[in-house]
Design an enzyme around this catalytic site. Structure first.
Site, PDB file in Angstrom:
ATOM      1  N   HIS A  17       0.849  -1.204   0.000  1.00 32.49           N
ATOM      2  CA  HIS A  17       0.000   0.000   0.000  1.00 32.49           C
ATOM      3  C   HIS A  17       0.880   1.247   0.000  1.00 32.49           C
ATOM      4  O   HIS A  17       2.116   1.158  -0.064  1.00 32.49           O
ATOM      5  CB  HIS A  17      -0.993  -0.030   1.165  1.00 32.49           C
ATOM      6  CG  HIS A  17      -0.370  -0.149   2.524  1.00 32.49           C
ATOM      7  ND1 HIS A  17       0.471   0.804   3.046  1.00 32.49           N
ATOM      8  CD2 HIS A  17      -0.461  -1.131   3.461  1.00 32.49           C
ATOM      9  CE1 HIS A  17       0.860   0.436   4.253  1.00 32.49           C
ATOM     10  NE2 HIS A  17       0.312  -0.746   4.528  1.00 32.49           N
ATOM     11  N   HIS A  20       3.904   1.481   2.334  1.00 30.68           N
ATOM     12  CA  HIS A  20       5.099   0.753   1.881  1.00 30.68           C
ATOM     13  C   HIS A  20       5.846   1.593   0.847  1.00 30.68           C
ATOM     14  O   HIS A  20       7.065   1.725   0.896  1.00 30.68           O
ATOM     15  CB  HIS A  20       4.715  -0.574   1.213  1.00 30.68           C
ATOM     16  CG  HIS A  20       4.057  -1.558   2.131  1.00 30.68           C
ATOM     17  ND1 HIS A  20       2.767  -1.979   1.952  1.00 30.68           N
ATOM     18  CD2 HIS A  20       4.503  -2.208   3.228  1.00 30.68           C
ATOM     19  CE1 HIS A  20       2.449  -2.853   2.893  1.00 30.68           C
ATOM     20  NE2 HIS A  20       3.480  -3.013   3.688  1.00 30.68           N
ATOM     21  N   CYS A 128       0.207 -10.322  19.445  1.00 26.23           N
ATOM     22  CA  CYS A 128      -0.396  -9.623  18.300  1.00 26.23           C
ATOM     23  C   CYS A 128       0.210 -10.183  17.024  1.00 26.23           C
ATOM     24  O   CYS A 128       1.413 -10.081  16.799  1.00 26.23           O
ATOM     25  CB  CYS A 128      -0.157  -8.124  18.361  1.00 26.23           C
ATOM     26  SG  CYS A 128      -0.736  -7.299  16.858  1.00 26.23           S
ATOM     27  N   CYS A 131       1.837  -7.463  14.766  1.00 24.70           N
ATOM     28  CA  CYS A 131       3.211  -7.080  15.112  1.00 24.70           C
ATOM     29  C   CYS A 131       4.155  -8.267  15.120  1.00 24.70           C
ATOM     30  O   CYS A 131       5.365  -8.100  15.169  1.00 24.70           O
ATOM     31  CB  CYS A 131       3.275  -6.420  16.486  1.00 24.70           C
ATOM     32  SG  CYS A 131       2.476  -4.823  16.567  1.00 24.70           S
ATOM     33  N   CYS A 145      -3.981  -4.329  20.523  1.00 22.71           N
ATOM     34  CA  CYS A 145      -2.657  -3.764  20.254  1.00 22.71           C
ATOM     35  C   CYS A 145      -2.826  -2.318  19.782  1.00 22.71           C
ATOM     36  O   CYS A 145      -3.719  -2.029  18.984  1.00 22.71           O
ATOM     37  CB  CYS A 145      -1.980  -4.588  19.171  1.00 22.71           C
ATOM     38  SG  CYS A 145      -0.564  -3.794  18.416  1.00 22.71           S
ATOM     39  N   HIS A 148      -2.643  -2.202  16.068  1.00 21.16           N
ATOM     40  CA  HIS A 148      -3.605  -3.010  15.312  1.00 21.16           C
ATOM     41  C   HIS A 148      -4.948  -3.088  16.034  1.00 21.16           C
ATOM     42  O   HIS A 148      -5.337  -4.156  16.518  1.00 21.16           O
ATOM     43  CB  HIS A 148      -3.036  -4.416  15.076  1.00 21.16           C
ATOM     44  CG  HIS A 148      -1.783  -4.412  14.266  1.00 21.16           C
ATOM     45  ND1 HIS A 148      -0.528  -4.399  14.827  1.00 21.16           N
ATOM     46  CD2 HIS A 148      -1.610  -4.365  12.921  1.00 21.16           C
ATOM     47  CE1 HIS A 148       0.375  -4.365  13.861  1.00 21.16           C
ATOM     48  NE2 HIS A 148      -0.242  -4.345  12.699  1.00 21.16           N
ATOM     49  N   LYS A 301      -4.623   5.059  10.097  1.00 21.25           N
ATOM     50  CA  LYS A 301      -3.409   4.472   9.542  1.00 21.25           C
ATOM     51  C   LYS A 301      -3.773   3.734   8.257  1.00 21.25           C
ATOM     52  O   LYS A 301      -4.758   3.015   8.211  1.00 21.25           O
ATOM     53  CB  LYS A 301      -2.784   3.497  10.533  1.00 21.25           C
ATOM     54  CG  LYS A 301      -1.505   2.868   9.995  1.00 21.25           C
ATOM     55  CD  LYS A 301      -1.085   1.674  10.830  1.00 21.25           C
ATOM     56  CE  LYS A 301      -0.015   0.883  10.090  1.00 21.25           C
ATOM     57  NZ  LYS A 301       0.238  -0.410  10.686  1.00 21.25           N
ATOM     58  N   LYS A 304      -4.137  -2.403   5.190  1.00 24.41           N
ATOM     59  CA  LYS A 304      -5.196  -3.342   4.874  1.00 24.41           C
ATOM     60  C   LYS A 304      -6.001  -3.726   6.117  1.00 24.41           C
ATOM     61  O   LYS A 304      -7.208  -3.837   6.072  1.00 24.41           O
ATOM     62  CB  LYS A 304      -4.590  -4.603   4.253  1.00 24.41           C
ATOM     63  CG  LYS A 304      -4.482  -4.565   2.740  1.00 24.41           C
ATOM     64  CD  LYS A 304      -5.802  -4.914   2.104  1.00 24.41           C
ATOM     65  CE  LYS A 304      -5.873  -4.867   0.601  1.00 24.41           C
ATOM     66  NZ  LYS A 304      -4.909  -4.256  -0.193  1.00 24.41           N
TER      67      LYS A 304
HETATM   68 ZN   LIG Z   1       0.146  -5.158  16.737  1.00 25.71          ZN
END
Ligand SMILES: [Zn+2]
Length: 479
Positions: A17, A20, A128, A131, A145, A148, A301, A304
């Protein structure tokens, strides 16, 4: 002077994405600037993909595929950023590479173990998968997390190998004090030093093979595979020859400059864990860990897992790779998060690229062609390499380059060369020559940032006879 710069190796559980793409472009500017400053043979720019781990394994299974072909296909999409965005990697390492990568990961493991830094323990904690790490209380917010928020944490209990990171706390604190620019920018260095001073926990380094068969086997323990840092972080040295120390020393030695470009979510692993592992194995440390922020889209953020995506390939295809590079490099401060919206992107495109630079080149080249102006010598850049290589302030660098173009635009307005062609042909030629030369200085400085544009501008004004480009550099957007 040897200069070695890396991008993070990405998980290939999904397509690349914009976030990156941003990281690869930042690192690419460093690599291109270093090639200009130190010579191409002294620079190595490396990327790669992290193909092991639970995320990749599950994504493959969910797609009804074997992990091998699945990750290989997605890895190709990351490598495609080279063509689509001009990311000039010299090498691209995949962690599934059993010839180049596995022996390095296993040798590093052996060294950590020989040094008494790996221990098998039973562990229970919240994991997680986003991560690929266990989370401490501080890293959990509302049961999720902090990086996330849409993923469920998993309560895991199993026997794993652990790396004794806690042992390195004092040494790391000293390293940060003695090397204030080890982590850049400075606010990130302070942040991670706070984390280190708050106490470091040991890090899980393996998983049971029966639960996760997809990984590098742990040497001497058939029941476990590496998970994930001794596999992932090792890419930075496996691709340059480790465990062959002689090969390694070409790029990875105290006298070489080594920079890792990474996102803010993996600072702890690069700035605390990785140096501790290298120290344990008796290997030199990288010089800089340069930390970038995230690209936000509507305040979220861009990823995906948050359900948001904006395809960098589409953007580069529609507007041009250099236009996307320009936005990412000129609109975000060093280490800060950035906002992306198509409206904002198109506004910047129109103002800075189509109306300012594109129009200037078209105008000067057209007038020069009319006057039969001969091509000029290519110029040296006016930009100080230090601003790019040391301070990494790409926004400030582009602002200073645009000052050159602004000044040239002003000069055209003041001198009105189109009024001089018949009345004072000598001055006409001098004014246009001076304008062409300033544009060439700007274009030379622009090479690391907008490589294709710089090349096109230099081709126009260094041709035997200057001629206006048949296509504008940055076509106006149809509304
Ligand atoms: Zn995480």
């Amino acid at each position: 002077m040897k200069y070695y710069v890396t991008t993070a190796i990405d998980y290939v559980n999904a397509q690349p994405h914009l976030g990156h793409a941003y990281e690869k472009v930042l690192a690419d500017v460093l690599a291109r600037q270093a090639r200009l400053t130190y010579g191409p043979v002294n620079v190595r720019f490396q990327g790669g993909t992290d193909e092991h781990g639970v995320k990749n394994y599950r994504a493959a299974r969910e797609a009804g595929q074997e992990p091998g072909p699945f990750t290989a296909a997605n890895s190709e999409r990351f490598l495609a950023l080279r063509e689509s965005l001009g990311v000039s990697w010299d090498d691209f390492i995949k962690t599934t590479d059993q010839k180049r990568h596995w022996p390095a990961a296993q040798e590093l493991w052996r060294r950590l173990e020989q040094n008494g830094d790996l221990e098998k323990r039973t562990y229970q904690g919240y994991y997680c998968v986003g991560c690929e790490s266990f989370k401490t209380e501080k890293e959990i917010e509302n049961g999720h997390c902090i990086f996330h928020p849409t993923r469920e944490l998993e309560l895991l209990e199993e026997e794993n190998w652990f790396f004794r990171l806690s042992k390195y706390q004092g040494w790391l604190q000293d390293h940060f004090r003695e090397n204030p620019d080890f982590v850049q920018p400075a606010f990130r260095a302070r942040e991670i030093l706070n984390v280190i001073e708050g106490g470091l926990e040991d890090v899980s380094f393996s998983r049971a093979k029966e639960k996760l068969p997809w990984g590098v086997p742990v040497p001497g323990d058939d029941s476990q595979v590496m998970y994930v840092w001794c596999d992932a972080l090792t890419n930075y040295i496996s691709a340059v020859g480790f465990p062959d120390e002689e090969k390694l020393a070409e790029w990875w030695r105290p006298e070489a400059a080594v920079t890792h470009v990474i996102g803010k979510d993996i600072v702890r692993f690069h700035a605390a864990l990785w140096p501790a592992m290298l120290r344990s194995a008796g290997l030199p440390l990288p010089d800089h860990v340069f930390v970038h922020g995230f690209i936000n889209l509507g305040g979220e953020k861009l990823s995906k897992s948050a359900g948001l995506s904006l395809d960098p390939f589409d953007l580069a295809g529609t507007y041009g790779a250099d236009a996307l590079r320009y936005f990412l490099l000129s609109q975000i401060g060093v280490g800060q998060d950035g906002e992306f919206s198509v409206e904002r992107f198109e506004a910047v495109y129109a103002a800075d690229l189509a109306n300012n630079l594109g129009n200037l080149v078209q105008r000067v080249a057209t007038l020069a062609e009319r006057g039969g102006l001969s091509g000029r010598e290519a110029k040296e850049p006016s930009l100080e390499p230090e601003l790019v290589l040391e301070r990494k302030d790409f926004r400030a660098a582009l602002q200073s380059i645009w000052q050159v173009f602004d000044a040239t635009n002003t000069k055209i307005e003041l001198e009105k060369p189109w009024e001089l062609k018949d009345s004072d042909p000598e001055r006409y030629e001098r004014v246009l020559g001076e304008c062409a030369d300033s544009i060439l200085v700007g274009a030379a400085s622009l090479r690391p940032f907008l490589p294709e544009t710089a090349e096109r501008i230099e081709a126009v004004f260094t041709a035997p006879k200057v001629a206006a480009p048949s296509e504008p550099l940055f076509p106006r957007l149809d509304r």
